[in-house]
Design a protein around this motif. Sequence first.
Motif, mmCIF file in Angstrom:
data_model
loop_
_atom_site.group_PDB
_atom_site.id
_atom_site.type_symbol
_atom_site.label_atom_id
_atom_site.label_comp_id
_atom_site.label_asym_id
_atom_site.label_seq_id
_atom_site.Cartn_x
_atom_site.Cartn_y
_atom_site.Cartn_z
ATOM 1 N N LEU A 104 0.823 -1.202 0.000
ATOM 2 C CA LEU A 104 0.000 0.000 0.000
ATOM 3 C C LEU A 104 0.857 1.252 0.000
ATOM 4 N N SER A 105 0.324 2.310 -0.569
ATOM 5 C CA SER A 105 1.041 3.581 -0.633
ATOM 6 C C SER A 105 0.087 4.708 -0.267
ATOM 7 N N ASP A 106 0.645 5.841 0.057
ATOM 8 C CA ASP A 106 -0.127 7.040 0.367
ATOM 9 C C ASP A 106 0.363 8.172 -0.539
ATOM 10 N N PRO A 107 -0.462 8.621 -1.482
ATOM 11 C CA PRO A 107 -1.856 8.250 -1.748
ATOM 12 C C PRO A 107 -1.977 6.866 -2.394
ATOM 13 N N PHE A 108 -3.196 6.348 -2.364
ATOM 14 C CA PHE A 108 -3.473 5.008 -2.864
ATOM 15 C C PHE A 108 -3.515 5.019 -4.386
ATOM 16 N N ARG A 109 -2.918 3.989 -5.004
ATOM 17 C CA ARG A 109 -2.859 3.927 -6.465
ATOM 18 C C ARG A 109 -3.374 2.590 -6.973
ATOM 19 N N LEU A 110 -4.056 2.646 -8.117
ATOM 20 C CA LEU A 110 -4.501 1.467 -8.847
ATOM 21 C C LEU A 110 -3.932 1.530 -10.258
ATOM 22 N N PHE A 111 -3.820 0.368 -10.892
ATOM 23 C CA PHE A 111 -3.342 0.306 -12.267
ATOM 24 C C PHE A 111 -4.328 -0.493 -13.104
ATOM 25 N N PHE A 112 -4.608 -0.003 -14.318
ATOM 26 C CA PHE A 112 -5.531 -0.669 -15.223
ATOM 27 C C PHE A 112 -4.783 -1.056 -16.494
ATOM 28 N N TYR A 113 -4.811 -2.359 -16.796
ATOM 29 C CA TYR A 113 -4.097 -2.865 -17.970
ATOM 30 C C TYR A 113 -5.100 -3.201 -19.064
#
Length: 359
Positions: free
Chosen positions: A310-319
């Motif tokens: 987890l990271s701050d801010p939260f990140r998502l990735f779309f492939y």
Amino acid sequence: MSESDTNTPIYIPIDLQINTLSRLPVKSLLKFRCVSKLWSSIITSQNFQKRQLKIASSEAAPRLLIAFQDFYRRKLTIVSSPNPNASLSSSTSCCVVPYKDLSLLNVKGKKVYNAGRGLICVGGYTNVGLCNPSTRQLHAFPDYKFKDYPTVFPRPKYMFGYDLVEDQYKVLAVDDLPWRLEHKVIVLYGASRKDTYPPDSNSIIVSFDVRLETFDIIKVPSKILSMHYENMWIVRWMDPTDKILINYRGKIGVVEKPRKGSFRMWVVQDAENEEWSMKSFHLPQSAHGLDFNVMDTFYTGEICLVPKQLSDPFRLFFYNLDRKSMRSVTIEGLPMSELMRFRDVSVTVSDYYESLMFF
């Protein structure tokens, strides 16, 4: 204009009122139940709820439903966020979701099993139920009991689906211990045959027909398994699976977790004749050092990759499986400092349409 004209109430046909209300956000509709008895009866009726959901799912993009699951404290932090559809023409495209557009909800339970028609199935081995994040209602089920093992602690997995013909929601519970194979009355899930030795020597995919309440088995051909592997769902003995089932253009797809910047996807082309295809994909160089979990495909046709760290801010990735490109989404304003203190946290992400479905 005379004084009598200004005091004359404006008549709005009931059909127009219903049509207007059905296009409003759920948050507004919950408030408008207090406007009048008429509006309250309209908004709480099943016909209106179905109409609102049908319009929402056909005229607007779904939201993102993100669940942070704290296994030890049995706490779920559920976030409803806009689903940013950034330009997919660039592999470096990114966007930010600000805090003001988020909706947070805390629910007792260990995980979110799956989402559908504005509802989510939540819980753990106990305290399982259906929840509507928009209305914040929770309908709990009785704890699962096995008739043959009444004193043994159950370990079921739960999934739910919707029977369109009978207009019924149905929840399926399947015990995942190899010596207790029992189910009660969807979705697809990976499995192994229990009537062989060793018990994991035959990989299969099991589907449950929500309408007919019947099971169907799809064999995984041995020719598509990696060398020295006897089971598609187990990496090593007793290790959890590194693959997930997805909906790929209406077909069954199996995606493995990315390793060293690449991953594979198998697609069932013809289940009866055991015809499968396989494709390999490569992540951008910037993502090679990240360890991902794979979510399902989303309305854009992409798969969502969630970093394990987890990271701050939260990140998502779309492939994007067609363009073989990846974009990132940063969600600001989440209480990540608190979430990152969880002893054992996992994250699930799914498409989600807000609805008024009441229980």
